[in-house]
Every structure is written in structure tokens, then in C-alpha cells.
Enzyme design. Structure first.
Site, PDB file in Angstrom:
ATOM      1  N   LYS A  12     -74.543 -77.841 -21.538  1.00 12.22           N
ATOM      2  CA  LYS A  12     -73.204 -78.392 -21.781  1.00 12.22           C
ATOM      3  C   LYS A  12     -73.292 -79.913 -21.805  1.00 12.22           C
ATOM      4  O   LYS A  12     -73.870 -80.528 -20.893  1.00 12.22           O
ATOM      5  CB  LYS A  12     -72.272 -77.899 -20.668  1.00 12.22           C
ATOM      6  CG  LYS A  12     -70.810 -77.950 -20.998  1.00 12.22           C
ATOM      7  CD  LYS A  12     -70.026 -77.211 -19.911  1.00 12.22           C
ATOM      8  CE  LYS A  12     -68.550 -77.315 -20.106  1.00 12.22           C
ATOM      9  NZ  LYS A  12     -67.820 -76.774 -18.958  1.00 12.22           N
TER      10      LYS A  12
HETATM   11  C1  E4P Z   1     -64.473 -75.764 -19.374  1.00 12.01           C
HETATM   12  O1  E4P Z   1     -65.606 -75.612 -19.690  1.00 12.01           O
HETATM   13  C2  E4P Z   1     -64.016 -76.520 -18.213  1.00 12.01           C
HETATM   14  O2  E4P Z   1     -64.871 -76.201 -17.139  1.00 12.01           O
HETATM   15  C3  E4P Z   1     -62.636 -76.145 -17.766  1.00 12.01           C
HETATM   16  O3  E4P Z   1     -62.034 -75.214 -18.626  1.00 12.01           O
HETATM   17  C4  E4P Z   1     -61.779 -77.289 -17.382  1.00 12.01           C
HETATM   18  O4  E4P Z   1     -60.549 -76.779 -16.946  1.00 12.01           O
HETATM   19  P1  E4P Z   1     -59.510 -77.654 -16.077  1.00 12.01           P
HETATM   20  O5  E4P Z   1     -58.796 -78.560 -17.017  1.00 12.01           O
HETATM   21  O6  E4P Z   1     -58.592 -76.617 -15.487  1.00 12.01           O
HETATM   22  O7  E4P Z   1     -60.314 -78.382 -15.050  1.00 12.01           O
END
Ligand code: E4P
Length: 214
Positions: A83
Site C-alpha cells: 500500500k
Molecule cells: C483504507 O484502506 C483505510 O484504511 C480506511 O478505509 C480509512 O478509513 P477511515 O477514514 O475510517 O480512517
């Protein structure tokens, strides 16, 4: 639409895995920090629980460091997806990984232009954050529609991984708009089947069955 679980909590992943309906896992540095388990140990455990793409985010900020860290993460297990943040450095690293056949998830996407840039860099997944856009009064799901249209128009194969999902209606809209994957916090995953008419309908079926004494 594929369903991923957006958590680094092993107990939540274990519980979700038991349903047989989870296709993958996404984590991020905040979720990993909250889980409090060493990163590599955590990833290997998650890979044992779910046989599908597991996103592991780099914490380096320059491309060479991201590439070194990402290669190490990818070597941990065949299902690891590296990622990367949606920055110039992240996209340089993405291009390298794409050439090496390492899968990537480009994260922190807030515009369709960013999403097209990630696709051009060969991203396997793009993660638009719908909830965080809603939080600042913008249209999170509108972004998903824009990216779907752009990707279809130009034939990009990058998969749209709808992220920062806050409620079941985000899931409904992701399905309607052609999101490829939705990544859900465990709490939202648990709510996916909830409907008062399902509960009252089942209660009535059971009551009628018992009363009939067949
Ligand atoms: C995605 O890969 C992220 O980890 C996640 O969806 C972020 O979500 P949040 O905005 O609730 O922290």
C-alpha cells in the site's frame, strides 16, 4: 463486489473470516499502531486467517525507501499487496512494483485525477476515501462514480477499492456504482444483514411454526 475488512484487530479478522464472506484485508499505519502487534507478526497472522489480498502500507516517504520496504513486505507472503500513498514518490514506487509484478494499493485518493494518475502508474487497486470526503462536506460517493466513469472510458484495469466506508448505505452505493471492492470496518460488516423486516419476519415464521404443532 468483493468485500475486504478494514482492520488490524486479529479478533475482528478471525470473527469475519468465520463467515466465509471476506475476500481480503486492508490495514493502515494507524490501525496497526492501535492493534499494538509487531507489523510483520501481524501480517503473517492475517495471511493465515484470510486467503486473499492483504494490504500492508509502507511508512517510508521517499520512493527508494518505499521500494525497499515494499519489496520486503511483498516477500513475507504471496498475498501481500503493498500500500502506497498517493504522492509523486508513491507513484514512482508504484510504477516500479508494477514492472516487478508486485501488487499495489494506492491510498489516500480524493480526486478522480489522482485516481487516473495511479492507474497510469499501474496500481492494482485505488483507494478513494469516501467517508473522509463526506466529513468535509464533499461527495464521497460522487468520487466513486467519477472514477468508475474515467476508468471505463480509458480502459484502466485498476480496481476501485472503496475505502473509509462509514455505514451500510456506503456499501449499497458502492455496489450500485460498480465499485470493485469495498473495505469495511468490522462494525459495518456486522450490520450488513440487519433489517427490521428480516427480524420480524423470522420471528413470525418461527411463532407460526411452533403454534401449528405439526
Ligand atoms: C483504507 O484502506 C483505510 O484504511 C480506511 O478505509 C480509512 O478509513 P477511515 O477514514 O475510517 O480512517
Amino acid at each position: 463486489m468483493k468485500l475486504f475488512i478494514d482492520t488490524a484487530e486479529i479478533k475482528e479478522i478471525e470473527a469475519a473470516a468465520k463467515t466465509g464472506l471476506i475476500d481480503g484485508v486492508t490495514t493502515n499505519p494507524s490501525l496497526v499502531a492501535k492493534a499494538g502487534v509487531p507489523f510483520e507478526t501481524l501480517l503473517l497472522r492475517i495471511c493465515e486467517l484470510i486467503d486473499g489480498p492483504i494490504s500492508a502500507e509502507v511508512t517510508e516517504t521517499e520512493a527508494p525507501g518505499m521500494i525497499e520496504q515494499g519489496r520486503k513486505l511483498a516477500k513475507l507472503h504471496k498475498n501481500i499487496v503493498v500500500k502506497l500513498p498517493l504522492t509523486w514518490e508513491g507513484l514512482k514506487a508504484c510504477r516500479t512494483f508494477s514492472a516487478e509484478g508486485i501488487k499495489t494499493n494506492v491510498t489516500l485518493c480524493f480526486t478522480s485525477v489522482q485516481a487516473v494518475m495511479a492507474a497510469k502508474a499501474g496500481a492494482t487497486y485505488i483507494s478513494p476515501f469516501v467517508g473522509r470526503l463526506d466529513d468535509i462536506g464533499q461527495d464521497g460517493m460522487g468520487l466513486i462514480a467519477d472514477i468508475r466513469e474515467a476508468y471505463d472510458q480509458y480502459g484502466y484495469e485498476t480496481q476501485i477499492l472503496v475505502a473509509s466506508i462509514r455505514h451500510v448505505d456506503h456499501v449499497r452505493q458502492s455496489i450500485a456504482l460498480g465499485g470493485d471492492v469495498g473495505t469495511l470496518p468490522y462494525k459495518v460488516f456486522q450490520q450488513l444483514l440487519s433489517h427490521p423486516l428480516t427480524d420480524s419476519g423470522l420471528e413470525k415464521f418461527m411463532a407460526d411454526w411452533k403454534a401449528a404443532k405439526l
